[in-house]
Write a protein that holds these residues in place. Structure first.
Motif, mmCIF file in Angstrom:
data_model
loop_
_atom_site.group_PDB
_atom_site.id
_atom_site.type_symbol
_atom_site.label_atom_id
_atom_site.label_comp_id
_atom_site.label_asym_id
_atom_site.label_seq_id
_atom_site.Cartn_x
_atom_site.Cartn_y
_atom_site.Cartn_z
ATOM 1 N N SER A 102 0.833 -1.200 0.000
ATOM 2 C CA SER A 102 0.000 0.000 0.000
ATOM 3 C C SER A 102 0.869 1.252 0.000
ATOM 4 C CB SER A 102 -0.906 0.009 1.226
ATOM 5 O OG SER A 102 -1.794 -1.069 1.159
ATOM 6 N N ILE A 103 1.928 1.231 0.793
ATOM 7 C CA ILE A 103 2.801 2.405 0.841
ATOM 8 C C ILE A 103 3.481 2.614 -0.508
ATOM 9 C CG2 ILE A 103 4.964 3.274 1.822
ATOM 10 C CD1 ILE A 103 3.995 2.328 4.516
ATOM 11 N N TYR A 104 3.902 1.529 -1.118
ATOM 12 C CA TYR A 104 4.528 1.594 -2.438
ATOM 13 C C TYR A 104 3.615 2.294 -3.441
ATOM 14 C CZ TYR A 104 6.522 -0.226 -6.789
ATOM 15 O OH TYR A 104 7.041 -0.349 -8.042
ATOM 16 N N LEU A 105 2.338 1.895 -3.447
ATOM 17 C CA LEU A 105 1.375 2.490 -4.389
ATOM 18 C C LEU A 105 1.037 3.929 -4.011
ATOM 19 C CD1 LEU A 105 -1.120 -0.470 -4.902
ATOM 20 C CD2 LEU A 105 0.353 0.527 -6.621
ATOM 21 N N LEU A 106 0.748 4.162 -2.726
ATOM 22 C CA LEU A 106 0.302 5.491 -2.297
ATOM 23 C C LEU A 106 1.450 6.498 -2.341
ATOM 24 C CD1 LEU A 106 -2.034 4.555 0.686
ATOM 25 C CD2 LEU A 106 -2.679 5.241 -1.600
ATOM 26 N N TYR A 107 2.673 6.040 -2.037
ATOM 27 C CA TYR A 107 3.801 6.968 -2.090
ATOM 28 C C TYR A 107 4.011 7.471 -3.524
ATOM 29 C CZ TYR A 107 8.412 8.927 -2.179
ATOM 30 O OH TYR A 107 9.459 9.776 -2.385
ATOM 31 N N ALA A 108 3.879 6.565 -4.481
ATOM 32 C CA ALA A 108 4.022 6.964 -5.884
ATOM 33 C C ALA A 108 3.005 8.055 -6.220
ATOM 34 C CB ALA A 108 3.842 5.763 -6.805
ATOM 35 N N PHE A 109 1.817 7.934 -5.643
ATOM 36 C CA PHE A 109 0.786 8.948 -5.874
ATOM 37 C C PHE A 109 1.210 10.276 -5.263
ATOM 38 C CE2 PHE A 109 -2.796 11.191 -3.930
ATOM 39 C CZ PHE A 109 -3.524 11.536 -5.054
ATOM 40 N N TYR A 110 1.660 10.254 -3.998
ATOM 41 C CA TYR A 110 1.982 11.516 -3.329
ATOM 42 C C TYR A 110 3.256 12.155 -3.863
ATOM 43 C CZ TYR A 110 -1.847 11.261 -0.112
ATOM 44 O OH TYR A 110 -3.095 11.244 0.398
ATOM 45 N N ALA A 111 4.145 11.333 -4.449
ATOM 46 C CA ALA A 111 5.361 11.904 -5.022
ATOM 47 C C ALA A 111 5.019 12.830 -6.197
ATOM 48 C CB ALA A 111 6.297 10.792 -5.471
ATOM 49 N N GLY A 112 3.914 12.539 -6.878
ATOM 50 C CA GLY A 112 3.522 13.378 -8.003
ATOM 51 C C GLY A 112 2.335 14.273 -7.678
ATOM 52 N N TYR A 113 2.041 14.430 -6.397
ATOM 53 C CA TYR A 113 0.831 15.145 -5.967
ATOM 54 C C TYR A 113 1.156 16.610 -5.746
ATOM 55 C CZ TYR A 113 -3.204 16.094 -2.892
ATOM 56 O OH TYR A 113 -4.331 16.586 -2.319
ATOM 57 N N ASP A 114 0.304 17.488 -6.216
ATOM 58 C CA ASP A 114 0.527 18.931 -6.056
ATOM 59 C C ASP A 114 -0.282 19.431 -4.866
ATOM 60 O OD1 ASP A 114 0.988 21.565 -6.227
ATOM 61 O OD2 ASP A 114 0.282 21.808 -8.295
ATOM 62 N N ILE A 115 0.421 19.732 -3.774
ATOM 63 C CA ILE A 115 -0.273 20.147 -2.560
ATOM 64 C C ILE A 115 -0.849 21.551 -2.721
ATOM 65 C CG2 ILE A 115 1.652 21.199 -1.315
ATOM 66 C CD1 ILE A 115 0.636 19.680 1.175
ATOM 67 N N GLY A 116 -0.465 22.237 -3.802
ATOM 68 C CA GLY A 116 -0.984 23.574 -4.076
ATOM 69 C C GLY A 116 -2.495 23.642 -4.129
#
Lengths: 274, 294
Positions: A150-164
């Motif tokens: 789950s961390i592997y999948l979700l981290y990939a998402f947050y690595a490209g996530y724009d917190i803006g």
């Protein structure tokens, strides 16, 4: 390709047929086996019967208990794994800068270390704490390979996530709940459900951890499958395998739908720089 | 979700977010590995052993059974990985032409990715066993008269059945990762080369192959590491007289005679160390590839 379109079309069909045979033949035989009375050696065609399925659905069979146990464990694993992985992945993707790589490595390592070495060590550990031979212990042990995925999948998402986006909405006066509901969740939804499905599948197909930690008290579907294997009743094995594969098929269909959706979003999805 | 200015509060919240995952995964996993390591050094108070010694390892490194199973495990993984990678590359190169004609082929390719290895192993048993489907077809074709004349492909001395299962299961995995590179990255470069007058071989040599190599390498290392440490497949398809390393550890651990415990732990530690080396290789070769993609 254009020059000899007809010829390559024929080649395509032949290759496709071979390809389908290669991928599907192995496990298409299993449901066929499940509908046989028996299928002795020289016969290429089996004697059809509903014997095993009648047994699977009968009141006294172990199969129903095993399926329920597996289902409960897998659902709990899927949910708890998201509960633990979601904050960790968000923290790693957005906030934690120092030690980031090391923490990620520790959290993802159980995916790469062989199950047997983890299972044996964890069994000894759980014996110390009185967690072995209990449902809770088995659940915790299933979380050990599920959370990393789950961390592997979700981290990939947050690595490209724009917190803006979140900051923008907060600036405009949205509450935390609103930000989560209106900004984060819609973007996260497909990854989160995929992550749930994979954790579910990891627990569903887990054998070693259940055997070691559960000590044989908790009968799950894989345990039943392994014990049936020694009995040599291939009709029953076929039926168990068929039940066993069902969640995996759900995952394939789900991911292909998600991929399609991405595909229709437009050209950006194929941009290598993303 | 937090925009606090205080550094210590931010640190505290980050730690709180990481804690559940680190506690369950890191805690139990690392503690388990440490316990394995200590018990492999012959520290086992339950049967009155309280001194540390290396004699279990010395014993293992002098036993022929250990080397046989180590080489067997490594050999199976190597053969399966190389075969799977070769077939996957050919498949990916062939498939890329047709992928644009719809997601259908891609869908098929993904089909056996989430199928559990246990099911794959049973499927191989039913197909290639001595009374399996292929053996029956051989009977009807008049090649053999009885099951025992069919060559032993599963539960055999050479691990043919195990390799077959791994290849069947891992070809789509490697093909999917190679295909995703071939689809998106290489096409403009190949077109460029073609414009500049490069022939087929040159395009393959200078664009296609270098681009797909990192994906191929990293997925192959994953496959190698997985097949090396896998338990279920050799348990079902392996021969009793030719155990792989994980099977050896399993047998030693479940032996009712507790004096075999340190041996199980030592084999386990060795498996873990070999996997760690593979992971470091993966990070070195595959990590850069992952970073490049982001």
């Amino acid at each position: 390709m254009r020059r000899n379109g007809n010829k390559s079309r024929k080649g395509y069909v032949i290759m496709l047929a071979l390809f389908i045979l290669f991928i599907f033949l192995p496990f298409l035989l299993l449901p066929v086996w499940s509908f046989t009375e028996h299928w002795r050696f020289p016969n290429v065609l089996p004697i059809p019967s509903l014997r095993t399925w009648n047994y699977v659905f009968s009141a006294h069979s172990q199969v129903k208990d095993a399926v329920l146990n597996s289902l409960g464990l897998a659902l709990a694993t899927g949910l708890l794994s998201q509960v633990a992985a979601y904050p960790a992945a968000r923290a790693l993707g957005l906030y934690v800068k120092r030690w980031n790589k090391t923490i990620r490595f520790v959290l993802i390592a159980p995916l790469l270390i062989p199950g047997i070495s983890i299972a044996i060590g964890v069994h000894v550990l759980f014996l110390h704490f009185g967690l072995s031979d209990r449902w809770l212990g088995v659940l915790l042990s299933h979380l050990i390979p599920a959370i990393p995925y789950s961390i592997y999948l979700l981290y990939a998402f947050y690595a490209g996530y724009d917190i803006g986006y979140e900051k923008q909405v907060r600036l405009l006066g949205a509450s935390r709940q609103q930000t989560f509901r209106l900004v984060e969740l819609p973007l996260l939804r497909s990854v989160l459900s995929l992550s749930f499905l994979f954790s579910f599948l990891i627990s569903w197909s887990q054998y070693l951890f259940t055997v070691f930690i559960g000590g044989g008290n908790l009968i799950t579907l894989p345990m039943l499958l392994f014990s049936t294997l020694t009995s040599g009743d291939y009709s029953l094995i076929g039926a168990l395998c068929t039940v066993f594969v069902l969640p995996a098929l759900v995952i394939v269909i789900f991911t292909s739908i998600e991929v399609k959706r991405d595909f229709y979003k437009g050209k950006e999805a194929n941009n290598p720089n993303v | 979700m937090f925009y606090s200015k205080s550094k210590s509060i931010r640190l505290l919240i980050s730690a709180g977010m990481l804690f559940p995952a680190l506690f369950i995964v890191g805690g139990s996993f690392i503690a388990g590995l440490i316990i394995c390591g200590i018990q492999s050094l012959d520290y086992f108070p339950l049967i009155g052993k309280r001194t540390l010694s290396l004699h279990v390892y010395i014993g293992i490194f002098q036993s022929a059974v250990f080397y046989r199973s180590l080489i067997f495990s490594l050999g199976i993984s190597l053969v399966a990985t190389v075969l799977a990678a070769l077939i996957a590359v050919i498949l990916a190169l062939w498939l890329r032409k047709y992928v644009s004609q719809g997601g259908w082929l891609h869908f098929l390719l993904q089909f056996n990715l989430p199928i559990p290895h246990v099911v794959g192993a049973i499927a191989i048993l039913i197909l290639f066993g001595q009374s399996g489907l292929i053996s029956r077809l051989a009977y009807w074709a008049g090649i053999i008269q009885q099951p025992s004349q069919f060559p032993i492909w599963v539960t055999d001395q050479f691990g043919i059945g195990i390799v077959l299962e791994y290849v069947w299961k891992e070809v789509p995995f490697i093909a999917v990762s190679v295909l995703s590179i071939l689809k998106s990255w290489t096409v403009p470069y190949e077109k460029q080369l073609q414009l500049l007058g490069a022939n087929r071989w040159q395009r393959w040599r200078f664009a296609t192959f270098p681009f797909m190599l990192p994906a191929l390498l990293s997925s192959s290392i994953i496959v190698f590491a997985y097949t090396f440490g896998s338990f279920e497949v050799p348990y079902i398809l392996g021969s009793v007289s030719m155990p792989t390393l994980p099977i050896l550890a399993y047998q030693a651990y479940l032996n009712p005679d507790l004096s075999y415990r340190p041996e199980a732990m030592a084999i386990n530690t060795i498996i873990t160390i070999i996997s760690m080396i593979l992971i470091i290789l993966y990070i070195k070769w595959g990590g850069g590839y992952a970073a490049k993609r982001q």
